[in-house]
Design an enzyme around this catalytic site. Sequence first.
Site, PDB file in Angstrom:
ATOM      1  N   THR A   1      72.691  16.719  -6.230  1.00 42.45           N
ATOM      2  CA  THR A   1      71.842  17.465  -7.417  1.00 42.45           C
ATOM      3  C   THR A   1      72.714  17.915  -8.348  1.00 42.45           C
ATOM      4  OG1 THR A   1      70.293  18.120  -5.918  1.00 42.45           O
ATOM      5  CG2 THR A   1      70.496  19.809  -7.789  1.00 42.45           C
TER       6      THR A   1
ATOM      7  N   ARG B   1      57.275  16.868  -0.375  1.00 40.50           N
ATOM      8  CA  ARG B   1      58.288  17.666  -0.017  1.00 40.50           C
ATOM      9  C   ARG B   1      59.127  18.332  -1.551  1.00 40.50           C
ATOM     10  NH1 ARG B   1      64.066  18.660  -0.985  1.00 40.50           N
ATOM     11  NH2 ARG B   1      65.007  19.900   0.456  1.00 40.50           N
ATOM     12  N   VAL B   2      59.232  19.462  -1.595  1.00 41.80           N
ATOM     13  CA  VAL B   2      60.054  20.204  -2.620  1.00 41.80           C
ATOM     14  C   VAL B   2      61.104  20.869  -1.802  1.00 41.80           C
ATOM     15  CG1 VAL B   2      59.677  21.858  -4.669  1.00 41.80           C
ATOM     16  CG2 VAL B   2      57.741  20.203  -4.004  1.00 41.80           C
ATOM     17  N   GLY B   3      61.981  20.686  -2.720  1.00 44.54           N
ATOM     18  CA  GLY B   3      63.100  21.758  -2.116  1.00 44.54           C
ATOM     19  C   GLY B   3      63.271  22.936  -2.923  1.00 44.54           C
ATOM     20  N   ASP B   4      64.864  23.266  -3.003  1.00 43.30           N
ATOM     21  CA  ASP B   4      65.259  24.527  -3.367  1.00 43.30           C
ATOM     22  C   ASP B   4      65.397  24.455  -5.186  1.00 43.30           C
ATOM     23  OD1 ASP B   4      67.465  22.790  -2.967  1.00 43.30           O
ATOM     24  OD2 ASP B   4      68.725  24.353  -3.748  1.00 43.30           O
TER      25      ASP B   4
ATOM     26  N   THR C   1      73.323  23.172  -4.398  1.00 44.20           N
ATOM     27  CA  THR C   1      73.199  22.169  -4.010  1.00 44.20           C
ATOM     28  C   THR C   1      73.432  21.857  -2.500  1.00 44.20           C
ATOM     29  OG1 THR C   1      73.726  19.769  -4.339  1.00 44.20           O
ATOM     30  CG2 THR C   1      75.503  21.269  -4.587  1.00 44.20           C
TER      31      THR C   1
ATOM     32  N   GLY D   1      68.304  21.818   0.984  1.00 47.78           N
ATOM     33  CA  GLY D   1      67.528  22.809   0.075  1.00 47.78           C
ATOM     34  C   GLY D   1      66.850  23.834   0.826  1.00 47.78           C
TER      35      GLY D   1
END
Length: 331
Positions: free
Chosen positions: A192, A220-223, A243, A246
Amino acid sequence: MDRRQFLSIAFLSSITSSTLVGAAPFGLHIQKKKNSMERKSNNVTPIAICTWAFSNASKQAGEALERNAAALDAVIIGVAVEEANLKNTTVGKGGTPDREGNVTLDACVMAPNGDCGAVACVENITHVAALARKVMENTPHFMLAGKGAEEFAYANGFKKENLLTETATQQWKEWLKTSEYKPIINIENHDTIGMLAIDAQGDIAGACSTSGLSYKMKGRVGDSPIIGSGLFLDNDVGGAVGTGMGEEILKTVGSFLIVELMRQGYSPQKACEEAVHRVVTKNPDHTNFQVAYIAMNKAGEIGSYCIHSGFAMMKYQDGKNETITSPSFLK
Ligand code: SD4
């Protein structure tokens, strides 16, 4: 700068806000600020820092700052370099897909005045940090996700692009043979991109952009698009970006934590260390995943820390573009 990056930056200039004035190399239009000496609240020359050894990204952002770009313009320019870089398998075009072969991107931006915008799980759009900025500036919302974000992108002049490259397709097909899902620490030393900049007026802005974890579940969604986790800043204090895994960054609201620690007087380095310690003390499984943070305070001091060695950050200031290896919790 290769042709792809040239075209990307030319595109970005065409979709940036109407407040941008002044021609610059490569067709860029850089926002000129008024009364810069009056507004400057510190004595720092402009700085751009970013996660990993994304040297071209920090250079492009740093050089834009030297041309008096606002911090927000500079970070958008910087992360766009990696969003367009087909060799970077974890950001933008060329990113690794989810388990079903879809490349879905997450991004957010934060401005010096505290405004922020984000997009999550977006397909077919390369420059998602610029899109997050559009959400911030042109909608009453903080985040758009999925198809809504994609439609908003087209309505704002972004073009549809196939983000799944031939190489990524081959690697995904190879992965399907075992379908073994496990985090890959320091994947090819690319990851990232999170970027922070201080401009000539002393203002701080940040951006974060990613294709997320390789072979993640669909949806899926991360930080990275979540303010406080993947990115946070306070223009009076400083900023931080994260990074790595997440889910762990989200559980400890890492970037917000770092900025709040800096507010209490921690150096950027000590604040990053404390945020990583929170992760490792909460999760005994930390030997199996990476989390890394970088931070910068209002005085231009920087810091970074990670769980596993192998992480580095870039810093561009006064014409010097340096790679700084991060100290790590595990040696
Ligand atoms: C995520 N933090 O989606 C991002 C991606 C990353 O190693 O940094 N991967 O969890």
